[in-house]
Design a protein around this motif. Structure first.
Motif, short mmCIF file in Angstrom:
data_model
loop_
_atom_site.label_atom_id
_atom_site.label_comp_id
_atom_site.label_asym_id
_atom_site.label_seq_id
_atom_site.Cartn_x
_atom_site.Cartn_y
_atom_site.Cartn_z
N ASP A 193 -3.90 49.55 -39.14
CA ASP A 193 -3.48 48.56 -40.13
C ASP A 193 -4.30 47.29 -39.98
O ASP A 193 -4.64 46.88 -38.87
N LYS A 194 -4.63 46.68 -41.11
CA LYS A 194 -5.29 45.37 -41.10
C LYS A 194 -4.72 44.56 -42.25
O LYS A 194 -4.18 45.10 -43.21
N LEU A 195 -4.81 43.25 -42.13
CA LEU A 195 -4.30 42.36 -43.17
C LEU A 195 -5.30 42.27 -44.31
O LEU A 195 -6.50 42.25 -44.10
N ASP A 196 -4.76 42.22 -45.52
CA ASP A 196 -5.61 42.16 -46.71
C ASP A 196 -5.22 40.94 -47.53
O ASP A 196 -4.92 39.89 -46.99
N LYS A 197 -5.14 41.07 -48.81
CA LYS A 197 -4.92 39.97 -49.73
C LYS A 197 -3.55 39.30 -49.58
O LYS A 197 -2.58 39.93 -49.21
N ILE A 198 -3.50 38.02 -49.93
CA ILE A 198 -2.25 37.27 -49.98
C ILE A 198 -1.76 37.34 -51.41
O ILE A 198 -2.46 36.92 -52.34
N THR A 199 -0.55 37.88 -51.61
CA THR A 199 -0.02 38.07 -52.94
C THR A 199 1.33 37.39 -53.12
O THR A 199 1.99 37.05 -52.14
N ILE A 200 1.71 37.24 -54.38
CA ILE A 200 3.00 36.63 -54.73
C ILE A 200 3.43 37.17 -56.09
O ILE A 200 2.61 37.71 -56.83
N GLY A 201 4.68 37.00 -56.41
CA GLY A 201 5.18 37.42 -57.72
C GLY A 201 5.22 38.93 -57.82
O GLY A 201 5.86 39.60 -57.03
N TYR A 202 4.47 39.46 -58.79
CA TYR A 202 4.38 40.90 -59.00
C TYR A 202 3.01 41.42 -58.56
O TYR A 202 2.39 42.24 -59.23
N GLY A 203 2.53 40.90 -57.44
CA GLY A 203 1.26 41.37 -56.89
C GLY A 203 0.06 40.53 -57.26
O GLY A 203 -1.07 41.01 -57.18
N ALA A 204 0.27 39.28 -57.63
CA ALA A 204 -0.85 38.40 -57.96
C ALA A 204 -1.58 38.00 -56.69
O ALA A 204 -0.98 37.49 -55.75
N ASN A 205 -2.88 38.25 -56.66
CA ASN A 205 -3.72 37.92 -55.51
C ASN A 205 -4.05 36.42 -55.54
O ASN A 205 -4.84 35.97 -56.35
N LEU A 206 -3.43 35.67 -54.65
CA LEU A 206 -3.63 34.21 -54.63
C LEU A 206 -5.04 33.80 -54.24
O LEU A 206 -5.44 32.66 -54.46
N GLN A 207 -5.81 34.70 -53.66
CA GLN A 207 -7.17 34.37 -53.24
C GLN A 207 -8.20 34.65 -54.33
O GLN A 207 -9.36 34.30 -54.19
N ASP A 208 -7.76 35.26 -55.43
CA ASP A 208 -8.65 35.63 -56.52
C ASP A 208 -8.86 34.43 -57.45
O ASP A 208 -7.90 33.79 -57.88
N SER A 209 -10.11 34.15 -57.78
CA SER A 209 -10.41 32.98 -58.62
C SER A 209 -9.82 33.12 -60.02
O SER A 209 -9.41 32.12 -60.61
N ALA A 210 -9.75 34.33 -60.56
CA ALA A 210 -9.17 34.53 -61.89
C ALA A 210 -7.67 34.21 -61.84
O ALA A 210 -7.14 33.57 -62.76
N THR A 211 -6.97 34.65 -60.79
CA THR A 211 -5.55 34.35 -60.63
C THR A 211 -5.35 32.85 -60.50
O THR A 211 -4.46 32.27 -61.13
N GLN A 212 -6.18 32.21 -59.70
CA GLN A 212 -6.08 30.76 -59.52
C GLN A 212 -6.28 30.02 -60.83
O GLN A 212 -5.57 29.06 -61.13
N SER A 213 -7.22 30.49 -61.64
CA SER A 213 -7.49 29.87 -62.94
C SER A 213 -6.30 30.04 -63.89
O SER A 213 -5.91 29.09 -64.57
N ILE A 214 -5.72 31.23 -63.92
CA ILE A 214 -4.56 31.47 -64.77
C ILE A 214 -3.39 30.61 -64.30
O ILE A 214 -2.69 30.00 -65.12
N MET A 215 -3.18 30.55 -63.00
CA MET A 215 -2.09 29.73 -62.47
C MET A 215 -2.28 28.28 -62.89
O MET A 215 -1.32 27.62 -63.31
N LYS A 216 -3.50 27.79 -62.78
CA LYS A 216 -3.78 26.40 -63.16
C LYS A 216 -3.47 26.18 -64.63
O LYS A 216 -2.90 25.15 -65.00
N SER A 217 -3.80 27.17 -65.47
CA SER A 217 -3.57 27.03 -66.91
C SER A 217 -2.09 26.97 -67.27
O SER A 217 -1.73 26.47 -68.34
N ILE A 218 -1.23 27.48 -66.39
CA ILE A 218 0.22 27.42 -66.66
C ILE A 218 0.92 26.39 -65.77
O ILE A 218 2.14 26.38 -65.65
N GLY A 219 0.12 25.53 -65.14
CA GLY A 219 0.67 24.39 -64.40
C GLY A 219 1.05 24.69 -62.95
O GLY A 219 1.85 23.96 -62.38
N LEU A 220 0.48 25.75 -62.38
CA LEU A 220 0.76 26.09 -60.99
C LEU A 220 -0.51 25.97 -60.16
O LEU A 220 -1.61 26.19 -60.66
#
Length: 82
Positions: free
Chosen positions: A24-51
């Motif tokens: 076993d090894k650690l991978d992505k940091i996720t939240i919600g329904y599997g949103a990868n918090l380290q992904d730039s696209a996720t970060q951009s979407i979050m920013k667009s909705i005020g998060l």
């Protein structure tokens, strides 16, 4: 299906099997329904909705179910658009 699938209001790090070692090894940091918090696209979407993804990285701040559903809908729309 994995036992950890579903909604999580706090960030967590997924464990995966390393294909080379089988351990076993650690991978992505996720939240919600599997949103990868380290992904730039996720970060951009979050920013667009005020998060701010960075606010949730430590796992101390909780994401509401409504915020998670909004994030998921935005990710789905982006995937369809792509």
């Amino acid at each position: 299906m994995y036992s950890f699938e579903g909604f999580s209001d706090k960030a967590y790090q997924i464990k995966i099997k390393d294909p080379k070692t089988g351990k076993d090894k650690l991978d992505k940091i996720t939240i919600g329904y599997g949103a990868n918090l380290q992904d730039s696209a996720t970060q951009s979407i979050m920013k667009s909705i005020g998060l701010n993804a960075q606010d949730y990285m430590s796992g101390e701040k909780a994401l509401s179910k409504n915020e998670a559903e909004l994030l998921l809908r935005q990710q789905q729309a982006q995937a369809i658009s792509d």
